[in-house]
Enzyme design. Structure first.
Site, PDB file in Angstrom:
ATOM      1  N   HIS A   1       0.841  -1.194   0.000  1.00 22.66           N
ATOM      2  CA  HIS A   1       0.000   0.000   0.000  1.00 22.66           C
ATOM      3  C   HIS A   1       0.877   1.245   0.000  1.00 22.66           C
ATOM      4  O   HIS A   1       2.054   1.191   0.368  1.00 22.66           O
ATOM      5  CB  HIS A   1      -0.895   0.033   1.250  1.00 22.66           C
ATOM      6  CG  HIS A   1      -1.808  -1.148   1.357  1.00 22.66           C
ATOM      7  ND1 HIS A   1      -2.393  -1.521   2.540  1.00 22.66           N
ATOM      8  CD2 HIS A   1      -2.228  -2.047   0.438  1.00 22.66           C
ATOM      9  CE1 HIS A   1      -3.151  -2.587   2.353  1.00 22.66           C
ATOM     10  NE2 HIS A   1      -3.062  -2.929   1.076  1.00 22.66           N
TER      11      HIS A   1
ATOM     12  N   HIS B   1     -10.627 -12.736   5.687  1.00 23.59           N
ATOM     13  CA  HIS B   1      -9.846 -12.166   4.586  1.00 23.59           C
ATOM     14  C   HIS B   1     -10.137 -12.949   3.317  1.00 23.59           C
ATOM     15  O   HIS B   1     -10.149 -14.177   3.324  1.00 23.59           O
ATOM     16  CB  HIS B   1      -8.355 -12.200   4.902  1.00 23.59           C
ATOM     17  CG  HIS B   1      -7.518 -11.438   3.914  1.00 23.59           C
ATOM     18  ND1 HIS B   1      -7.122 -11.974   2.712  1.00 23.59           N
ATOM     19  CD2 HIS B   1      -7.016 -10.171   3.956  1.00 23.59           C
ATOM     20  CE1 HIS B   1      -6.403 -11.076   2.048  1.00 23.59           C
ATOM     21  NE2 HIS B   1      -6.329  -9.978   2.774  1.00 23.59           N
TER      22      HIS B   1
END
Length: 426
Positions: free
Chosen positions: A109, A175
């Protein structure tokens, strides 16, 4: 006149609402947690005082000069302003002058801005530690820890590799391809090098039938991350669980594997929701920060696909205050030829590696389903280029879906999106 039920879905810091027909709508909700909101600090303190399968952190840090604490980045709703003061106090119980480096595990990220860092942590935490942000592409800040049994070359942040003791805080939630977040993910991908993350997220692993929401056993992505974590000095975790209001409802601490498993079992008991697949599925991405961009919203779409019949319509309600998100994700998802051609590019290695896993999962959804996104922060032209549709609000999107499937079509509504594990009932 048909009866309707007003249903709200998290969106940004607030919620969006639409009326759903009572006779053909199912709400796929997680089980509520019977924990008073005022008890969140007590839950964390209790977990630290009674760690799972190992000594307290204050015993592990006794006699040390320096400890590295890994934390999540700005894309996670981890309530660090609650957890970190208690974690720091526990680490310094016998070592008041213990130096603590707080390492923000970004994976691939973008780095958080100073404003985002201050929002996450506040002045009390920032004054009590030295803060570093992981950079997966910085060779100078990575250490080679050898090759894993899977063939993956493991590169890890130097602070993690060379520390006497590494501690990680995290959030346990379902997830969409690692099974659950938290635990071992603080190493791979959070503080690993670019090459290692690409290998862990490679197409064959993403396509593996066990690389799914709520699945750990036999999940190659989870198992490789577990092996990677064992190569490091990660010896203690503090992981929490949050509810729809982002309040802590459970906490576990202790041995990285045993404590994580204990937390996973609690989440699974509350998050698993059996349901027949429907013609229309309406899903949120659990509000801010998970719906801050479209990239993160692939998680909600993946959950929705588990609750949908083939050729269903999925409606995503998300704010997307940061727009689409990663530019590589946007470019690959907009490639000509549609989802099937995009998947072929990814699986044959013809596509760029960065963010390919996110596009791979999105394209799998789009091969089977029509997707309508409701967000005033996104350009309809961008969505069309990415093979999706746009609606200005949730009622409009629902009307579009019902016009396609008929007013009697079955509808599944998943208000908490990525926090839900849908088990299809056929």
């Amino acid at each position: 006149m048909a009866e309707h039920l007003a249903v709200s879905l998290p969106c940004g810091y607030g919620a969006v609402t639409a009326d759903f027909p009572v006779g053909c709508t199912r709400i796929l909700a997680t089980r509520s947690w019977s924990v008073p909101r005022t008890d969140h600090e007590a839950l964390v303190a209790g977990a630290l005082a009674q760690p799972v399968a190992g000594p307290r952190l204050c015993e592990l840090s006794r006699g040390l000069d320096h400890v590295v604490v890994i934390t999540s980045d700005h894309t996670r709703a981890l309530p660090s302003r609650v957890t970190l003061p208690l974690l720091f106090a526990e680490a310094r119980r016998f070592q008041p002058d213990l130096r603590i480096t707080l390492l923000v595990g970004t994976g691939l990220h973008r780095s958080p801005s100073r404003e985002e860092i201050e929002e996450r942590f506040g002045p009390e935490i920032l004054s009590a530690c030295h803060l570093e942000v992981h950079d997966a592409g910085s060779d100078a800040n990575l250490v080679d820890l050898g090759t894993l049994s899977t063939g993956t070359h493991l590169l890890v942040n130097r602070l993690v590799a060379e520390a006497d003791l590494v501690v990680a805080e995290g959030l346990i939630e379902p997830h969409f391809f690692a099974g659950y977040s938290g635990g071992r993910k603080s190493v791979l991908p959070a503080t690993a090098g670019t090459e290692s993350i690409y290998r862990n997220h490679r197409a064959e692993c993403i396509d593996h039938p066990r690389a799914r929401n709520g699945v750990l056993d036999g999940n190659p992505i989870h198992e490789e991350a577990l092996e990677a974590a064992r190569r490091t000095p990660l010896r203690f975790i503090l992981n929490v669980v949050i509810d729809a209001t982002k309040h802590i409802v459970a906490a576990v601490a202790g041995d990285p594997e045993a404590a994580h498993q204990a937390g996973v079992e609690q989440v699974a008991a509350h998050a698993t929701c059996p349901a027949p697949p429907a013609d229309i599925v309406v899903v949120s991405n659990f509000g801010y920060p998970l719906d801050r961009d479209l990239y993160q919203c692939v998680k909600g779409l993946s959950v929705a696909s588990d609750a949908a019949v083939p050729q269903a319509t999925i409606v995503l309600a998300a704010e997307c205050r940061d727009g689409i998100g990663h530019s590589d994700f946007s470019r690959l998802a907009s490639a000509p030829g549609g989802p099937t051609q995009i998947l072929k590019m990814i699986r044959t290695g013809a596509a760029p590696a960065r963010d390919a896993w996110q596009v791979q999962i999105l394209a799998r959804v789009l091969e089977q389903h029509r997707v309508i996104v409701t967000s005033l922060r996104l350009d309809p032209r961008d969505l069309r280029a990415m093979h999706m549709e746009w609606a200005p609000d949730l009622p409009t999107a629902l009307a579009m879906a019902r016009a396609r499937h008929g007013t009697g079509a079955q509808i599944n509504v998943i208000p908490e999106g990525p926090a839900t594990i849908v088990v299809p009932e056929l």
